[in-house]
Design a protein around this motif. Structure first.
Motif, short mmCIF file in Angstrom:
data_model
loop_
_atom_site.label_atom_id
_atom_site.label_comp_id
_atom_site.label_asym_id
_atom_site.label_seq_id
_atom_site.Cartn_x
_atom_site.Cartn_y
_atom_site.Cartn_z
N ASN A 19 0.93 -1.10 0.09
CA ASN A 19 0.13 -0.02 -0.13
C ASN A 19 0.85 1.11 0.25
OD1 ASN A 19 -2.65 -1.09 0.03
ND2 ASN A 19 -2.75 -1.32 2.20
N ALA A 20 1.99 1.14 0.75
CA ALA A 20 2.56 2.40 0.95
C ALA A 20 3.49 2.69 -0.39
CB ALA A 20 3.77 2.29 1.94
N ALA A 21 4.02 1.68 -0.93
CA ALA A 21 4.94 1.61 -2.19
C ALA A 21 4.10 2.10 -3.51
CB ALA A 21 5.47 0.45 -2.46
N SER A 24 2.79 6.34 -1.92
CA SER A 24 3.68 7.34 -1.46
C SER A 24 4.93 7.32 -2.45
CB SER A 24 4.26 6.89 0.00
OG SER A 24 5.10 7.97 0.16
N THR A 25 5.09 8.72 -2.53
CA THR A 25 6.38 9.25 -3.21
C THR A 25 7.33 10.09 -2.54
OG1 THR A 25 5.23 11.23 -4.37
CG2 THR A 25 5.15 8.97 -5.60
N GLY A 26 7.09 10.04 -1.56
CA GLY A 26 8.09 10.80 -0.43
C GLY A 26 7.84 12.19 -0.53
N GLN A 27 6.68 12.78 -1.21
CA GLN A 27 6.43 14.16 -1.45
C GLN A 27 5.28 14.57 -0.33
OE1 GLN A 27 5.38 13.66 -5.61
NE2 GLN A 27 7.01 14.99 -5.97
N VAL A 64 3.53 -1.15 -7.89
CA VAL A 64 4.23 -0.19 -6.89
C VAL A 64 4.68 1.19 -7.84
CG1 VAL A 64 4.83 -1.73 -5.31
CG2 VAL A 64 6.42 -1.08 -7.03
N ASN A 65 4.71 2.26 -7.36
CA ASN A 65 5.11 3.30 -8.30
C ASN A 65 6.50 3.50 -8.46
OD1 ASN A 65 6.53 5.03 -6.12
ND2 ASN A 65 4.51 5.31 -5.40
N ASP A 66 6.92 4.23 -9.69
CA ASP A 66 8.43 4.00 -9.96
C ASP A 66 9.34 4.56 -8.97
OD1 ASP A 66 7.54 2.97 -12.55
OD2 ASP A 66 7.56 4.97 -13.42
N HIS A 67 8.91 5.59 -8.22
CA HIS A 67 9.76 6.10 -7.12
C HIS A 67 10.28 4.80 -6.29
CE1 HIS A 67 11.06 8.65 -3.94
NE2 HIS A 67 10.55 8.13 -2.75
N ASN A 68 9.30 4.08 -5.62
CA ASN A 68 9.40 2.99 -4.77
C ASN A 68 10.18 1.78 -5.58
OD1 ASN A 68 8.48 3.59 -1.92
ND2 ASN A 68 6.78 4.22 -3.35
#
Length: 475
Positions: A19-21, A24-27, A64-68
């Motif tokens: 869920n976090a990955a 979230s993108t750390g923004q 999961v998004n590319d950031h994670n």
């Protein structure tokens, strides 16, 4: 009993990380600062890497998004010595496959991170070499991402072919290149006409150097622009540039629509609505109309504004989900928290009466109830959780309607809660999954069944193994 409890904890940990990955993108989010987001996310990555490395690596095959994904790749390579040869080979396949799906600039950023961490073993060099060898147009990359390509080539000790090495490390040592794009870059330093043969982001700097008027430059460079570059310029009021909206990804298109003034949306209603429905039907594919009766509770409250870094992102996900659910359903009932019915003219406003809207949705007798919200239920606080708890424990304990058909309820949350290391949930009895792009909605609804506590770790591992095998092309 201990084994069962341990499995339950492991399953919850894995789902919490996924869920976090995804979200979230750390923004910065609406209620959380960027520093809190990054600190929370870094802890989760370290926790999963140490305790569930196999599941951690398998997350590369999920949505999961590319950031994670970039963080996972970096961590696996930095800590490669913690596992055996077979595990490293398996992880290497996952890393190579995921890199193929990521945008080039993100991949080059991963390579820079590996260089910064001093990771330069044979496997890492092979991964960099194979990815760069698979590029369709290495000369184009060398021009558009020149600095990043230089760093990767040095770090991996690549043997560059033809004029690529000269262009990267001694570009002005030759009088003329035989590679067309290299020669255009050389000529663009003193010839205006050559500027328009270069990629937009490279040409933009040369246009400023030559003092070319912005309007003239945009008009002549348009054929060299990507669809995303055209869309960004349109969103900023670039009337000289137009793109085919129907060909854009659904969630990105929804973000563009919400960036327009209300008057512009009303004026272009047919165009924008048609583009959104075209994109939604493309995502739905063969599943169009197969979901039966669907009710959706969609959050357009003030918190859907997002943040300066993720402007209107939660509302864009809800809007894109609306059009996708419309395509997937045989009969569809959308309910926005604000009570508004014209989705094209939405804007973040007001409190979040999720409980009332969920009651309205259940009264329609749906086969599926999908809730897209950040889970901040505040009008009145906690009503949504009470409604869902009573529905599941008293009115529908067997997950069945009066007519004998199962009612599937899923909560999709586009906002990561740094304090809880997860997305906010409405009720323990309702599965919650993080969502970043509406395109992932069907997959996330399926993944949500693991969050109900009815499916154990073995079933989750089996699901991950199946997704990984399909991701790697083994099935």
């Amino acid at each position: 009993m201990i084994d069962t409890f341990a499995e339950l904890v492991a399953c919850e940990d894995a789902l919490m990380f996924v869920n976090a990955a995804i979200t979230s993108t750390g923004q910065r989010e609406f209620q959380r600062h960027a520093g809190d987001q990054r600190l929370s996310l870094d802890f989760l990555h370290e926790y999963m890497l140490v305790n569930y490395r196999e599941v951690y690596a398998a997350a590369l095959a999920l949505d999961v998004n590319d950031h994670n994904a970039a963080i996972i790749i970096r961590n696996l390579l930095v800590r490669a010595g913690d596992v055996g040869i077979d595990a490293r080979r398996y992880e290497g396949r996952l890393i190579a496959r995921r890199l193929e799906t990521m945008p080039q600039h993100r991949v080059y950023r991963v390579f820079r991170e590996l260089r910064r961490h001093g990771v330069n073993n044979r496997r890492t060099r092979a991964i960099i070499r194979d990815w760069m060898a698979g590029r369709r147009d290495p000369a184009f990359d060398s021009v558009k991402y020149r600095g990043a390509v230089k760093i990767a080539a040095r770090h991996a000790h690549l043997r560059l072919r033809g004029e690529q090495g000269t262009f990267l490390f001694a570009p002005f040592s030759v009088k003329a290149y035989t590679t067309p794009i290299f020669e255009q870059w050389r000529r663009a330093h003193y010839e205006r006409a050559a500027v328009y043969e270069l990629p937009y982001t490279v040409a933009e700097g040369f246009a400023a150097k030559h003092g070319i008027p912005r309007e003239v430059f945009l008009e002549r460079i348009e054929p060299r622009m990507t669809r995303l570059e055209r869309l960004r310029l349109q969103a900023r009021g670039g009337e000289a540039v137009r793109t085919d909206l129907g060909a854009m990804p659904l969630t990105r298109l929804a973000s563009y629509v919400l960036s327009l003034p209300l008057d512009a949306r009303a004026e272009r209603r047919a165009e924008l609505t048609g583009a959104l429905r075209t994109a939604a039907r493309r995502v739905a594919g063969a599943a169009r109309g197969s979901w039966g009766r669907v009710a959706a509770v969609l959050d357009d409250s003030y918190s859907a504004m997002g943040s300066g870094q993720k402007r209107r992102r939660p509302l864009a996900v809800a809007l894109a989900s609306h059009y996708l659910l419309e395509a997937l359903a045989k009969k569809y009932t959308p309910l926005w928290t604000s009570g508004r019915t014209d989705e094209l003219l939405l804007y973040p406003f007001g409190p979040t009466p999720l409980g009332e809207r969920i009651i309205d949705a259940l009264e329609t007798g749906p086969e599926r109830l999908i809730i897209v919200s950040d889970g901040v239920d505040n009008a009145p606080p906690g009503l949504a959780g009470d409604v869902l708890r009573i529905w599941r424990t008293r009115l529908d304990p067997g997950h069945r309607r009066a007519a004998g058909q199962r009612v599937l309820i899923a909560h999709l949350n586009p906002v990561y809660d740094a304090d809880d290391f997860d997305v906010r949930r409405l009720a323990p009895t309702v599965p919650t999954a993080g969502i970043r792009d509406a395109e992932d909605l069907p997959t996330l609804v399926e993944l949500g069944r693991f969050a109900e506590g009815r499916v154990g770790l073995e079933q989750l591992r089996s699901h991950l193994d199946d997704r990984t095998a399909r991701f790697l092309g083994d099935r």
